[in-house]
Design an enzyme around this catalytic site. Structure first.
Site, PDB file in Angstrom:
ATOM      1  N   SER A 110     -10.814   1.636 -10.402  1.00  0.00           N
ATOM      2  CA  SER A 110     -11.513   2.897 -10.694  1.00  0.00           C
ATOM      3  C   SER A 110     -11.769   3.701  -9.427  1.00  0.00           C
ATOM      4  O   SER A 110     -11.570   3.203  -8.315  1.00  0.00           O
ATOM      5  CB  SER A 110     -12.798   2.578 -11.474  1.00  0.00           C
ATOM      6  OG  SER A 110     -13.962   2.891 -10.806  1.00  0.00           O
ATOM      7  N   ARG A 156     -13.247  -7.070 -10.577  1.00  0.00           N
ATOM      8  CA  ARG A 156     -13.785  -8.200 -11.359  1.00  0.00           C
ATOM      9  C   ARG A 156     -13.375  -8.146 -12.831  1.00  0.00           C
ATOM     10  O   ARG A 156     -13.003  -9.154 -13.411  1.00  0.00           O
ATOM     11  CB  ARG A 156     -15.324  -8.206 -11.273  1.00  0.00           C
ATOM     12  CG  ARG A 156     -15.857  -8.574  -9.917  1.00  0.00           C
ATOM     13  CD  ARG A 156     -17.303  -8.222  -9.801  1.00  0.00           C
ATOM     14  NE  ARG A 156     -17.524  -6.794 -10.069  1.00  0.00           N
ATOM     15  CZ  ARG A 156     -18.691  -6.196 -10.090  1.00  0.00           C
ATOM     16  NH1 ARG A 156     -19.784  -6.894  -9.886  1.00  0.00           N
ATOM     17  NH2 ARG A 156     -18.804  -4.904 -10.341  1.00  0.00           N
ATOM     18  N   TYR A 203     -27.435   0.615   2.057  1.00  0.00           N
ATOM     19  CA  TYR A 203     -26.009   0.968   1.969  1.00  0.00           C
ATOM     20  C   TYR A 203     -25.447   1.346   3.345  1.00  0.00           C
ATOM     21  O   TYR A 203     -24.391   0.845   3.759  1.00  0.00           O
ATOM     22  CB  TYR A 203     -25.856   2.134   0.994  1.00  0.00           C
ATOM     23  CG  TYR A 203     -24.447   2.644   0.798  1.00  0.00           C
ATOM     24  CD1 TYR A 203     -23.472   1.854   0.215  1.00  0.00           C
ATOM     25  CD2 TYR A 203     -24.097   3.952   1.180  1.00  0.00           C
ATOM     26  CE1 TYR A 203     -22.171   2.345   0.021  1.00  0.00           C
ATOM     27  CE2 TYR A 203     -22.812   4.440   0.978  1.00  0.00           C
ATOM     28  CZ  TYR A 203     -21.862   3.635   0.405  1.00  0.00           C
ATOM     29  OH  TYR A 203     -20.585   4.115   0.213  1.00  0.00           O
ATOM     30  N   LYS A 218     -22.138  -0.004   5.735  1.00  0.00           N
ATOM     31  CA  LYS A 218     -20.985   0.814   6.114  1.00  0.00           C
ATOM     32  C   LYS A 218     -20.915   0.982   7.645  1.00  0.00           C
ATOM     33  O   LYS A 218     -19.833   1.144   8.198  1.00  0.00           O
ATOM     34  CB  LYS A 218     -21.039   2.173   5.403  1.00  0.00           C
ATOM     35  CG  LYS A 218     -20.879   2.058   3.875  1.00  0.00           C
ATOM     36  CD  LYS A 218     -19.494   1.561   3.450  1.00  0.00           C
ATOM     37  CE  LYS A 218     -19.259   1.601   1.954  1.00  0.00           C
ATOM     38  NZ  LYS A 218     -17.946   1.098   1.532  1.00  0.00           N
TER      39      LYS A 218
HETATM   40  N1  LIG Z   1     -18.322   7.590  -4.702  1.00  0.00           N
HETATM   41  C1  LIG Z   1     -18.762   8.072  -3.562  1.00  0.00           C
HETATM   42  O1  LIG Z   1     -19.446   9.102  -3.521  1.00  0.00           O
HETATM   43  C2  LIG Z   1     -18.398   7.360  -2.275  1.00  0.00           C
HETATM   44  C3  LIG Z   1     -18.693   8.013  -1.061  1.00  0.00           C
HETATM   45  C4  LIG Z   1     -18.356   7.377   0.115  1.00  0.00           C
HETATM   46  C5  LIG Z   1     -17.762   6.128   0.100  1.00  0.00           C
HETATM   47  N2  LIG Z   1     -17.511   5.517  -1.085  1.00  0.00           N
HETATM   48  C6  LIG Z   1     -16.892   4.200  -1.060  1.00  0.00           C
HETATM   49  O2  LIG Z   1     -15.621   4.277  -1.677  1.00  0.00           O
HETATM   50  C7  LIG Z   1     -15.333   3.045  -2.343  1.00  0.00           C
HETATM   51  C8  LIG Z   1     -14.959   3.323  -3.790  1.00  0.00           C
HETATM   52  O3  LIG Z   1     -16.045   3.964  -4.401  1.00  0.00           O
HETATM   53  P1  LIG Z   1     -15.877   4.723  -5.803  1.00  0.00           P
HETATM   54  O4  LIG Z   1     -17.204   5.332  -6.117  1.00  0.00           O
HETATM   55  O5  LIG Z   1     -14.666   5.547  -5.781  1.00  0.00           O
HETATM   56  O6  LIG Z   1     -15.553   3.478  -6.748  1.00  0.00           O
HETATM   57  P2  LIG Z   1     -16.042   3.060  -8.216  1.00  0.00           P
HETATM   58  O7  LIG Z   1     -15.578   4.059  -9.189  1.00  0.00           O
HETATM   59  O8  LIG Z   1     -17.487   2.715  -8.211  1.00  0.00           O
HETATM   60  O9  LIG Z   1     -15.191   1.710  -8.354  1.00  0.00           O
HETATM   61  C9  LIG Z   1     -15.535   0.567  -7.627  1.00  0.00           C
HETATM   62  C10 LIG Z   1     -14.402  -0.417  -7.743  1.00  0.00           C
HETATM   63  O10 LIG Z   1     -14.758  -1.626  -7.064  1.00  0.00           O
HETATM   64  C11 LIG Z   1     -14.688  -2.718  -7.982  1.00  0.00           C
HETATM   65  N3  LIG Z   1     -15.699  -3.703  -7.604  1.00  0.00           N
HETATM   66  C12 LIG Z   1     -17.035  -3.554  -7.588  1.00  0.00           C
HETATM   67  N4  LIG Z   1     -17.620  -4.698  -7.218  1.00  0.00           N
HETATM   68  C13 LIG Z   1     -16.628  -5.583  -6.989  1.00  0.00           C
HETATM   69  C14 LIG Z   1     -16.590  -6.944  -6.596  1.00  0.00           C
HETATM   70  N5  LIG Z   1     -17.713  -7.645  -6.360  1.00  0.00           N
HETATM   71  N6  LIG Z   1     -15.380  -7.557  -6.467  1.00  0.00           N
HETATM   72  C15 LIG Z   1     -14.234  -6.878  -6.720  1.00  0.00           C
HETATM   73  N7  LIG Z   1     -14.209  -5.600  -7.103  1.00  0.00           N
HETATM   74  C16 LIG Z   1     -15.395  -4.950  -7.234  1.00  0.00           C
HETATM   75  C17 LIG Z   1     -14.927  -2.085  -9.351  1.00  0.00           C
HETATM   76  O11 LIG Z   1     -14.416  -2.837 -10.444  1.00  0.00           O
HETATM   77  P3  LIG Z   1     -15.302  -3.968 -11.203  1.00  0.00           P
HETATM   78  O12 LIG Z   1     -16.633  -3.377 -11.455  1.00  0.00           O
HETATM   79  O13 LIG Z   1     -14.518  -4.288 -12.439  1.00  0.00           O
HETATM   80  O14 LIG Z   1     -15.344  -5.124 -10.277  1.00  0.00           O
HETATM   81  C18 LIG Z   1     -14.114  -0.796  -9.185  1.00  0.00           C
HETATM   82  O15 LIG Z   1     -12.735  -1.067  -9.310  1.00  0.00           O
HETATM   83  C19 LIG Z   1     -16.557   2.164  -2.160  1.00  0.00           C
HETATM   84  O16 LIG Z   1     -16.357   1.313  -1.083  1.00  0.00           O
HETATM   85  C20 LIG Z   1     -17.656   3.155  -1.857  1.00  0.00           C
HETATM   86  O17 LIG Z   1     -18.691   2.582  -1.080  1.00  0.00           O
HETATM   87  C21 LIG Z   1     -17.808   6.110  -2.277  1.00  0.00           C
END
Ligand SMILES: NC(=O)c1ccc[n+]([C@@H]2O[C@H](COP(=O)([O-])OP(=O)(O)OC[C@H]3O[C@@H](n4cnc5c(N)ncnc54)[C@H](OP(=O)(O)O)[C@@H]3O)[C@@H](O)[C@H]2O)c1
Length: 344
Positions: A43, A65, A186, A190
């Site tokens: 995702s 997961r 958080y 990071k």
């Molecule tokens: N969204 C933002 O605004 C933002 C901003 C800056 C940085 N980021 C970083 O970008 C990355 C992606 O964020 P996102 O918001 O795009 O993702 P997201 O939509 O929240 O998806 C997270 C993904 O990580 C998996 N995941 C979560 N816990 C896990 C675990 N323990 N083991 C294996 N897989 C796991 C989830 O699948 P399952 O739940 O099925 O495991 C999912 O595939 C993250 O590292 C986040 O910190 C996000």
């Protein structure tokens, strides 16, 4: 040469250098027929990056997961396949916080991994005094150790398989450069990832492997929607009315940064200025341009709303008993809020 002449020559050199770096020194990010493994690939950003890899001819394994979410994602990714018969798109259910599961993942993968994207992560914002120490431990295990475990076992597998020119792509956040109220749990994880990567990058060079770290801004993703439910109002105010990137836009920015050979990658100007002023001894993406921008980065740091907003909130609350910000903040703070409106 007087100062004006010097400045003129400097700007000309800067323009030529920037032009050269932009159009002549970038090597395309080649993934065709390579095997790319993406943690958190079911995702958000991880899925969008998987899509780009599939479209560019890579074999892709996504890891997370929930097998159910993985199955849906794999089905969608197959729709973008360029070589329907030969391109492999697979998934593996694994919790990256569990060392034995991560070890098992890399032992059971038969095909060598050429590129790994360490994207699994989540943010659980809140005020320090209202959160349990267990939550801090969970955040470290997911956002920091989860990436370190996967990088470690993947690295060992790459060496066993004799992979040449491997790449490690870490996903940090603007919160890996800037921390403010609500993000103590958080941001710490990071920042830790950044500390790890700076050392790891140098070690990888010994093996002619490369690495990148992405300081992503706010992304409209399922994870972000969950984060918003927990986020204190004060944290939202410091962030301002941030313009969310779609996960496809964020993935495209990451792709461009990798193609240009940048070690540290950002996706908007405000975070880029933060990166420039937090560069440490890492290679700069464009030395001359960054030299020119450094004074602006210092001014922006000076105007950072992070602590100022908290003070204003407290002062205003003492007087009125309400948590309203705008009547209390000085104009420089308002400018800072606009400038820093994208971090998450
Ligand atoms: N969204 C933002 O605004 C933002 C901003 C800056 C940085 N980021 C970083 O970008 C990355 C992606 O964020 P996102 O918001 O795009 O993702 P997201 O939509 O929240 O998806 C997270 C993904 O990580 C998996 N995941 C979560 N816990 C896990 C675990 N323990 N083991 C294996 N897989 C796991 C989830 O699948 P399952 O739940 O099925 O495991 C999912 O595939 C993250 O590292 C986040 O910190 C996000």
């Amino acid at each position: 040469m007087n100062f004006v002449n010097f400045l003129f020559v400097y700007i000309i050199v800067l323009i030529i250098w920037t032009f050269y770096k932009r159009y002549f020194s970038s090597s395309e990010f080649q993934v065709k027929n390579k095997h790319v493994l993406i943690t958190g690939g079911s995702s958000g950003l991880g899925f969008s990056f998987a899509k780009l890899c599939v479209k560019n001819g890579a074999n892709v394994t996504i890891v997370s997961r929930s097998q159910e979410k993985l199955d849906v994602a794999v089905k969608q990714l197959r729709g973008f396949s360029t070589k329907k018969d030969s391109q492999k798109i697979e998934s593996f259910a694994c919790d990256v916080t569990c060392v034995s599961e991560v070890e098992q993942l890399f032992c059971s993968l038969i095909v060598p991994v050429d590129i790994i994207v360490l994207c699994a992560g989540a943010s659980k914002p809140g005020f320090f005094h209202q959160q349990s120490p267990v939550l801090f431990k969970d955040q470290v295990e997911l956002n920091y150790l989860g990436s370190v475990y996967a990088a470690t076992y993947c690295f060992q597998k790459m060496l066993r398989d004799g992979v040449c020119g491997a790449k490690f792509i870490f996903i940090s956040s603007a919160c890996g450069l800037l921390s403010f109220p609500g993000y103590s749990q958080y941001a710490a994880t990071k920042f830790a990832l950044r500390g790890f990567c700076d050392a790891f990058r140098g070690e990888l060079l010994l093996f002619q492997y490369t690495s990148h770290i992405f300081f992503a801004s706010s992304i409209d993703s399922p994870g972000f929607a969950e984060e918003q439910k927990l986020k204190p109002e004060l944290t939202k105010k410091i962030e301002g009315t941030c313009v969310l990137q779609t996960s496809d836009q964020a993935a495209a920015s990451l792709w461009t940064g990798i193609s240009r050979g940048h070690y540290q990658i950002t996706s908007d100007f405000a975070v880029e200025l933060l990166r420039i002023s937090n560069n440490s001894t890492n290679p700069r993406n464009n030395f001359l341009l960054e030299l020119l921008l450094l004074p602006f980065a210092c001014i922006m740091q000076h105007l950072s709303p992070a602590q100022g907003v908290a003070k204003c909130e407290r002062r205003h609350k003492q007087f009125t008993g309400h948590m309203t910000l705008y009547s209390a903040k000085p104009s420089s703070l308002r400018l800072g809020l606009v400038i820093y409106s994208t971090s998450s």
